[in-house]
Design a protein around this motif. Structure first.
Motif, mmCIF file in Angstrom:
data_model
loop_
_atom_site.group_PDB
_atom_site.id
_atom_site.type_symbol
_atom_site.label_atom_id
_atom_site.label_comp_id
_atom_site.label_asym_id
_atom_site.label_seq_id
_atom_site.Cartn_x
_atom_site.Cartn_y
_atom_site.Cartn_z
ATOM 1 N N ALA A 99 9.866 -10.794 18.758
ATOM 2 C CA ALA A 99 10.792 -10.176 17.802
ATOM 3 C C ALA A 99 10.166 -10.038 16.419
ATOM 4 O O ALA A 99 10.324 -9.007 15.753
ATOM 5 N N ALA A 100 9.457 -11.058 15.959
ATOM 6 C CA ALA A 100 8.844 -10.982 14.633
ATOM 7 C C ALA A 100 7.785 -9.888 14.569
ATOM 8 O O ALA A 100 7.678 -9.158 13.574
ATOM 9 N N ASP A 101 7.003 -9.728 15.639
ATOM 10 C CA ASP A 101 5.947 -8.713 15.664
ATOM 11 C C ASP A 101 6.514 -7.306 15.555
ATOM 12 O O ASP A 101 5.883 -6.419 14.963
ATOM 13 N N TYR A 102 7.699 -7.078 16.147
ATOM 14 C CA TYR A 102 8.284 -5.739 16.162
ATOM 15 C C TYR A 102 9.454 -5.596 15.186
ATOM 16 O O TYR A 102 10.187 -4.606 15.246
ATOM 17 N N ALA A 103 9.622 -6.569 14.287
ATOM 18 C CA ALA A 103 10.684 -6.542 13.275
ATOM 19 C C ALA A 103 12.063 -6.377 13.908
ATOM 20 O O ALA A 103 12.866 -5.542 13.489
ATOM 21 N N LEU A 104 12.343 -7.185 14.934
ATOM 22 C CA LEU A 104 13.600 -7.115 15.669
ATOM 23 C C LEU A 104 14.514 -8.277 15.321
ATOM 24 O O LEU A 104 14.055 -9.388 15.042
ATOM 25 N N ASP A 105 15.803 -8.016 15.390
ATOM 26 C CA ASP A 105 16.814 -9.049 15.284
ATOM 27 C C ASP A 105 17.137 -9.514 16.703
ATOM 28 O O ASP A 105 17.903 -8.871 17.416
ATOM 29 N N ALA A 106 16.544 -10.608 17.109
ATOM 30 C CA ALA A 106 16.676 -11.070 18.492
ATOM 31 C C ALA A 106 18.087 -11.512 18.833
ATOM 32 O O ALA A 106 18.422 -11.651 20.015
ATOM 33 N N ASP A 107 18.943 -11.718 17.836
ATOM 34 C CA ASP A 107 20.337 -12.083 18.102
ATOM 35 C C ASP A 107 21.202 -10.872 18.439
ATOM 36 O O ASP A 107 22.375 -11.038 18.779
ATOM 37 N N HIS A 108 20.641 -9.667 18.319
ATOM 38 C CA HIS A 108 21.415 -8.453 18.568
ATOM 39 C C HIS A 108 20.616 -7.510 19.474
ATOM 40 O O HIS A 108 20.107 -6.473 19.043
ATOM 41 N N VAL A 109 20.519 -7.916 20.731
ATOM 42 C CA VAL A 109 19.884 -7.095 21.763
ATOM 43 C C VAL A 109 20.986 -6.485 22.618
ATOM 44 O O VAL A 109 21.768 -7.201 23.251
ATOM 45 N N LEU A 110 21.049 -5.159 22.630
ATOM 46 C CA LEU A 110 22.060 -4.409 23.366
ATOM 47 C C LEU A 110 21.423 -3.823 24.617
ATOM 48 O O LEU A 110 20.382 -3.171 24.540
ATOM 49 N N LEU A 111 22.048 -4.039 25.762
ATOM 50 C CA LEU A 111 21.576 -3.487 27.032
ATOM 51 C C LEU A 111 22.445 -2.279 27.370
ATOM 52 O O LEU A 111 23.672 -2.393 27.438
ATOM 53 N N VAL A 112 21.820 -1.104 27.573
ATOM 54 C CA VAL A 112 22.542 0.149 27.787
ATOM 55 C C VAL A 112 22.116 0.741 29.121
ATOM 56 O O VAL A 112 20.926 0.997 29.346
ATOM 57 N N GLY A 113 23.078 0.971 30.021
ATOM 58 C CA GLY A 113 22.754 1.512 31.333
ATOM 59 C C GLY A 113 23.629 2.687 31.711
ATOM 60 O O GLY A 113 24.841 2.653 31.521
#
Length: 275
Positions: A99-113
């Motif tokens: 997450a840090a490498d890609y500047a992501l908020d790991a607490d907000h991962v949305l799965l879309v299908g």
């Protein structure tokens, strides 16, 4: 924006991911960490629909999300299960861990299908704790914050596919294919929509899943729109079939449904309230 081609998972079962990373905003003193939408396009486990792929990814990008589009296992490598769920577990865990490498908020991962991709997403939402153990991954790294399902396949017994051979090629010896039978209180909050006139994946799929989620006390928002064909995607001209691509000149018009097109904005409002 950067577009990166990434690979996750062990060499015996790798999965390719196209990652769209929003550019840093120069006048921000501290660049924000972005929420991540992990996107699973539909295509009946035979292909990845371009109408549910990059076009949809750009909608999330415009709302400040980073997006990962997953090229999950298809029927050209049967059986699909359980390897497709293991692939997704490695993708989710990989982005948590980087997450840090890609500047992501790991607490907000949305799965879309979408459609068949919705089947993968629903089963993952049900089984993620077991998949973490199965893949020897840290449990929390396999979690997702919320799930969005568009006209999803939920159970192979619920009207799609119609032939036993395809069901066998999808499931193999994996018995856990009925997502509505596997819901627990650990499922993430879920936004789900379909149409009453879906001609390929009957709406009973979504309805059974919603009933199971509510029974377990999982937060759920459900929209059953009164009309519209399968695979509406954004239900806007940008995702409709263009003129001249079908022998029926009016075919593409069926995929522009103003009422249904509101699902994307409604989903964003619902996610904001969760946040």
């Amino acid at each position: 924006m950067k577009t990166l081609n990434l690979t996750f998972g062990p060499p015996a079962n790798p999965v390719a991911v196209t990652f769209y990373q929003p550019a840093a905003i120069a006048d921000f003193d501290q660049p924000p960490r972005r929420p991540l939408a992990i996107l699973l396009p539909g295509g009946g486990y035979r292909f990845y629909s371009d109408r549910e792929n990059e076009i949809v990814a750009f909608q999330y990008l415009a709302q400040g999300y980073a997006v990962a589009v997953v090229a999950y296992r298809l029927l050209d490598q049967p059986p699909v299960y359980p390897l497709v769920l293991e692939q997704l577990a490695h993708v989710v865990a990989g982005f948590h861990q980087q997450a840090a490498d890609y500047a992501l908020d790991a607490d907000h991962v949305l799965l879309v299908g979408f459609s068949a991709g919705g089947h993968v997403a629903a089963l993952y939402a049900d089984l993620w704790p077991q998949l973490a153990q199965r893949c020897q991954l840290p449990r929390q790294d396999c979690s997702v914050w919320a799930v969005t399902l568009a006209y999803p396949v939920i159970g192979l017994r619920l009207g799609w596919p119609v032939d036993a051979a395809t069901r066998q090629a999808i499931a193999g010896k994996w018995a856990l294919t009925e997502a509505d039978h596997l819901v627990t209180a650990q499922n993430p909050p879920t936004f789900i929509w379909t149409t009453a006139t879906d001609e390929f994946v009957p709406p009973i799929n979504a309805q059974c899943y919603v009933k199971a989620l509510r029974r377990e006390g999982v937060p759920v928002r459900f929209h059953l729109y009164p009309r519209g064909p399968h695979a509406l995607s954004l239900a806007q001209p940008v995702t409709a079939f263009a003129a001249g691509t079908h022998r029926d000149a009016t075919f593409g018009q069926r995929y522009v449904q103003a009422e249904v097109a509101g699902w994307f904005t409604e989903q964003l409002r619902w996610l904001q309230r969760l946040w």
